[in-house]
Motif scaffolding. Sequence first.
Motif, PDB file in Angstrom:
ATOM      1  N   LEU A 186      34.645  41.648  23.080  1.00  0.00           N
ATOM      2  CA  LEU A 186      35.812  41.535  22.197  1.00  0.00           C
ATOM      3  C   LEU A 186      36.978  42.301  22.782  1.00  0.00           C
ATOM      4  CD1 LEU A 186      34.768  41.922  18.481  1.00  0.00           C
ATOM      5  CD2 LEU A 186      36.194  40.172  19.497  1.00  0.00           C
ATOM      6  N   LEU A 187      36.660  43.468  23.291  1.00  0.00           N
ATOM      7  CA  LEU A 187      37.709  44.299  23.875  1.00  0.00           C
ATOM      8  C   LEU A 187      38.301  43.596  25.096  1.00  0.00           C
ATOM      9  CD1 LEU A 187      39.134  46.967  23.723  1.00  0.00           C
ATOM     10  CD2 LEU A 187      37.406  47.942  25.191  1.00  0.00           C
ATOM     11  N   ASP A 188      37.431  43.025  25.907  1.00  0.00           N
ATOM     12  CA  ASP A 188      37.917  42.290  27.087  1.00  0.00           C
ATOM     13  C   ASP A 188      38.867  41.184  26.664  1.00  0.00           C
ATOM     14  OD1 ASP A 188      36.446  43.873  28.623  1.00  0.00           O
ATOM     15  OD2 ASP A 188      34.957  42.393  29.226  1.00  0.00           O
ATOM     16  N   LEU A 189      38.484  40.484  25.590  1.00  0.00           N
ATOM     17  CA  LEU A 189      39.334  39.391  25.118  1.00  0.00           C
ATOM     18  C   LEU A 189      40.680  39.924  24.655  1.00  0.00           C
ATOM     19  CD1 LEU A 189      37.036  37.015  23.111  1.00  0.00           C
ATOM     20  CD2 LEU A 189      38.343  36.521  25.147  1.00  0.00           C
ATOM     21  N   ALA A 190      40.630  41.043  23.910  1.00  0.00           N
ATOM     22  CA  ALA A 190      41.875  41.607  23.386  1.00  0.00           C
ATOM     23  C   ALA A 190      42.776  42.037  24.533  1.00  0.00           C
ATOM     24  CB  ALA A 190      41.575  42.790  22.483  1.00  0.00           C
ATOM     25  N   ARG A 191      42.152  42.565  25.583  1.00  0.00           N
ATOM     26  CA  ARG A 191      42.965  43.025  26.720  1.00  0.00           C
ATOM     27  C   ARG A 191      43.211  41.926  27.729  1.00  0.00           C
ATOM     28  NH1 ARG A 191      39.624  48.392  27.921  1.00  0.00           N
ATOM     29  NH2 ARG A 191      40.668  49.791  26.469  1.00  0.00           N
ATOM     30  N   ARG A 192      42.598  40.780  27.483  1.00  0.00           N
ATOM     31  CA  ARG A 192      42.685  39.664  28.410  1.00  0.00           C
ATOM     32  C   ARG A 192      42.307  40.092  29.831  1.00  0.00           C
ATOM     33  NH1 ARG A 192      43.297  34.989  27.421  1.00  0.00           N
ATOM     34  NH2 ARG A 192      43.722  34.428  25.316  1.00  0.00           N
ATOM     35  N   ARG A 193      41.248  40.862  29.928  1.00  0.00           N
ATOM     36  CA  ARG A 193      40.778  41.286  31.241  1.00  0.00           C
ATOM     37  C   ARG A 193      40.141  40.073  31.916  1.00  0.00           C
ATOM     38  NH1 ARG A 193      36.710  45.659  30.273  1.00  0.00           N
ATOM     39  NH2 ARG A 193      38.340  47.177  29.962  1.00  0.00           N
ATOM     40  N   PRO A 194      40.481  39.799  33.186  1.00  0.00           N
ATOM     41  CA  PRO A 194      39.883  38.615  33.782  1.00  0.00           C
ATOM     42  C   PRO A 194      38.368  38.769  33.908  1.00  0.00           C
ATOM     43  CG  PRO A 194      41.108  39.882  35.409  1.00  0.00           C
ATOM     44  CD  PRO A 194      41.332  40.536  34.080  1.00  0.00           C
ATOM     45  N   ILE A 195      37.676  37.657  33.755  1.00  0.00           N
ATOM     46  CA  ILE A 195      36.217  37.714  33.859  1.00  0.00           C
ATOM     47  C   ILE A 195      35.844  37.981  35.312  1.00  0.00           C
ATOM     48  CG2 ILE A 195      34.130  36.317  33.716  1.00  0.00           C
ATOM     49  CD1 ILE A 195      35.350  34.814  31.437  1.00  0.00           C
ATOM     50  N   ARG A 196      34.938  38.915  35.495  1.00  0.00           N
ATOM     51  CA  ARG A 196      34.489  39.186  36.850  1.00  0.00           C
ATOM     52  C   ARG A 196      33.376  38.193  37.166  1.00  0.00           C
ATOM     53  NH1 ARG A 196      33.983  43.876  40.502  1.00  0.00           N
ATOM     54  NH2 ARG A 196      32.143  43.363  41.683  1.00  0.00           N
ATOM     55  N   ARG A 197      33.568  37.422  38.244  1.00  0.00           N
ATOM     56  CA  ARG A 197      32.592  36.369  38.520  1.00  0.00           C
ATOM     57  C   ARG A 197      31.579  36.780  39.562  1.00  0.00           C
ATOM     58  NH1 ARG A 197      36.359  31.114  38.107  1.00  0.00           N
ATOM     59  NH2 ARG A 197      37.748  32.049  36.598  1.00  0.00           N
ATOM     60  N   THR A 198      30.340  36.533  39.241  1.00  0.00           N
ATOM     61  CA  THR A 198      29.295  36.705  40.243  1.00  0.00           C
ATOM     62  C   THR A 198      28.455  35.431  40.198  1.00  0.00           C
ATOM     63  OG1 THR A 198      27.954  37.804  38.565  1.00  0.00           O
ATOM     64  CG2 THR A 198      29.130  39.226  40.084  1.00  0.00           C
ATOM     65  N   PRO A 199      27.726  35.159  41.264  1.00  0.00           N
ATOM     66  CA  PRO A 199      26.896  33.948  41.237  1.00  0.00           C
ATOM     67  C   PRO A 199      25.813  34.095  40.173  1.00  0.00           C
ATOM     68  CG  PRO A 199      27.081  34.867  43.443  1.00  0.00           C
ATOM     69  CD  PRO A 199      27.619  35.898  42.505  1.00  0.00           C
ATOM     70  N   VAL A 200      25.700  33.096  39.337  1.00  0.00           N
ATOM     71  CA  VAL A 200      24.774  33.211  38.210  1.00  0.00           C
ATOM     72  C   VAL A 200      23.823  32.012  38.178  1.00  0.00           C
ATOM     73  CG1 VAL A 200      24.625  33.250  35.691  1.00  0.00           C
ATOM     74  CG2 VAL A 200      26.467  34.481  36.829  1.00  0.00           C
ATOM     75  N   ALA A 201      22.530  32.296  38.057  1.00  0.00           N
ATOM     76  CA  ALA A 201      21.544  31.227  37.862  1.00  0.00           C
ATOM     77  C   ALA A 201      21.431  31.015  36.358  1.00  0.00           C
ATOM     78  CB  ALA A 201      20.207  31.643  38.452  1.00  0.00           C
ATOM     79  N   MET A 202      21.947  29.900  35.884  1.00  0.00           N
ATOM     80  CA  MET A 202      21.994  29.675  34.433  1.00  0.00           C
ATOM     81  C   MET A 202      20.603  29.599  33.818  1.00  0.00           C
ATOM     82  SD  MET A 202      24.650  29.930  32.706  1.00  0.00           S
ATOM     83  CE  MET A 202      24.529  29.050  31.164  1.00  0.00           C
ATOM     84  N   ALA A 203      19.606  29.165  34.622  1.00  0.00           N
ATOM     85  CA  ALA A 203      18.247  29.084  34.070  1.00  0.00           C
ATOM     86  C   ALA A 203      17.781  30.482  33.656  1.00  0.00           C
ATOM     87  CB  ALA A 203      17.305  28.469  35.087  1.00  0.00           C
ATOM     88  N   ASP A 204      18.067  31.495  34.504  1.00  0.00           N
ATOM     89  CA  ASP A 204      17.667  32.871  34.172  1.00  0.00           C
ATOM     90  C   ASP A 204      18.409  33.360  32.939  1.00  0.00           C
ATOM     91  OD1 ASP A 204      16.152  32.859  36.350  1.00  0.00           O
ATOM     92  OD2 ASP A 204      17.343  34.279  37.533  1.00  0.00           O
TER      93      ASP A 204
END
Length: 498
Positions: A186-204
């Motif tokens: 919620l705080l990230d959204l309020a501050r509009r902090r960019p999402i930090r991207r890492t490679p993600v296996a959606m199955a996990d």
Amino acid sequence: MPEPAAPDTDQPRRRPPGLGELAFERSPLAQAVTDGGLRRLRCNPAWTALFGGQSAEPAHWPDEAVTRLAAAPPDGSTVDVRLAPGATGPDGPALVVTARAVRRGRGHVLLLSARRDEAAIDAAAERAAALGQLLASIVHELNNQLSTILAQTQLLRRLIRNQSHGGRLDRVVEAARQSARIVTNLLDLARRRPIRRTPVAMADVTGRAVELVRGRLERAGVELATDLPADLPLVAGDTTGLGQIVVNLVTNACDALAEVPQPRRLSVALGFDADARMLELRVADNGPGIPPAIMKRIFQPFFTTKPEGMGTGLGLSLCVTQVKELGGSITVSNRPEGGAEFLVRLPVSAGDQAAAAAAAMPRPAGGAAILVIDDDQALARYIQSLLRREGHAADLAGDGVDALRRIDRRRYDLLISDIHMAGMDGATLFQRLERDDPESAARILFMTGDIANPELEQFFLLAGRPVIAKPFDDERFLSVVAQLLGRTGSRSPPGSAE
Ligand code: ADP
């Protein structure tokens, strides 16, 4: 207001455009000409662009604004009217419109110019910033409370060996952790902090998220079917946020299913649209479905049909924000056989895919990439030689800052960090990673000679990561490392390595 050449509103296009008309058409100022009652609008392209698809026709604006503009006196003085955000349409910007009356024959026309209301926009930005600050202090307070809940529950967990009671406490701990993640999001959204991207296996991520809510599904008598192929391409995203999306969708489905009799069925499936290079997550239930009238509104913030105290109406809007920021989409439809189906599509980028594939390689018992973080160089080199003897690649970092730099450059299977260091210490490093790179935070093994320090004990309890006491014997150390390489990513019970 600079006076535009006013085209004759009665005979707009009968003669070729004169110089005045060309200036009007090409002016960067948003200008319009209307009759005395603000009808028969003629406007230039800058005017249309400023209103951006919202109503550029004064006749559709609030009555009070129209009346005041129409009352511009014939003596040449101007009238300014402020239009609040939303006055010209749902996305209407805050505007200032200036009107000047100009005689034409026996009557008069009105020359209008409009500009963005910077003062109102600044005020809105200030309000948003103030709200962000307020939210930050609430989040801080909540986190403090959650830390106490976590610490006390984990202490109790240690005392209670009874399997079934202990299991309940585990669920409390996991729920408190999840709550901490939500407030941080919620705080990230309020501050509009960019999402930090890492490679993600959606199955996990999906599997773990489903586990979090499995108890709730069981209690609600929901039969769960999952199809989570492990060999799908990876997406570039943020594990906590993506997990949160799955939890939200599954929880919503569970709530909806509570309204219908058995059998209550829920399916969570992952697939890949190879043409569009999109990973697809489908969450489908056989509940009541969604009335078409509210289909669009369910994604709006604070829209909820749940009883007071049950819903916040924030779940789906948070999902939309996250998914959009990752370049994906989220849609919903009612299934012909009954129930709702949510489809989340997330892009897979070629570059990220290659990096992710490397990162997602099964972690071998030997040949792992390990970062040793310790300011005691002699000890660090000794550990490095131990690890190399086992066939691992071991890099060294002198403190937390150095470690963050290296973790940014490459992915490590395991981080072994000292606590007290001359620069950024191990606890701060962990907090940074929890916030920005939870996957790496979940790969830390701490080592410390200060094991009896009560403050540290509290930290280890909260961190939920294993710790090995210095000095250690080589065999013991290597067996802990081997154990962790076999199960990195899952949280181990606190202090479990010792
Ligand atoms: P909340 O869960 O707090 O109500 P959400 O934004 O997650 O907030 O959901 C908004 C609304 O969308 C819910 O109140 C509900 O009316 C509707 N909804 C979401 N998922 C489903 C579903 N699977 N079946 C029926 N309605 C749903």
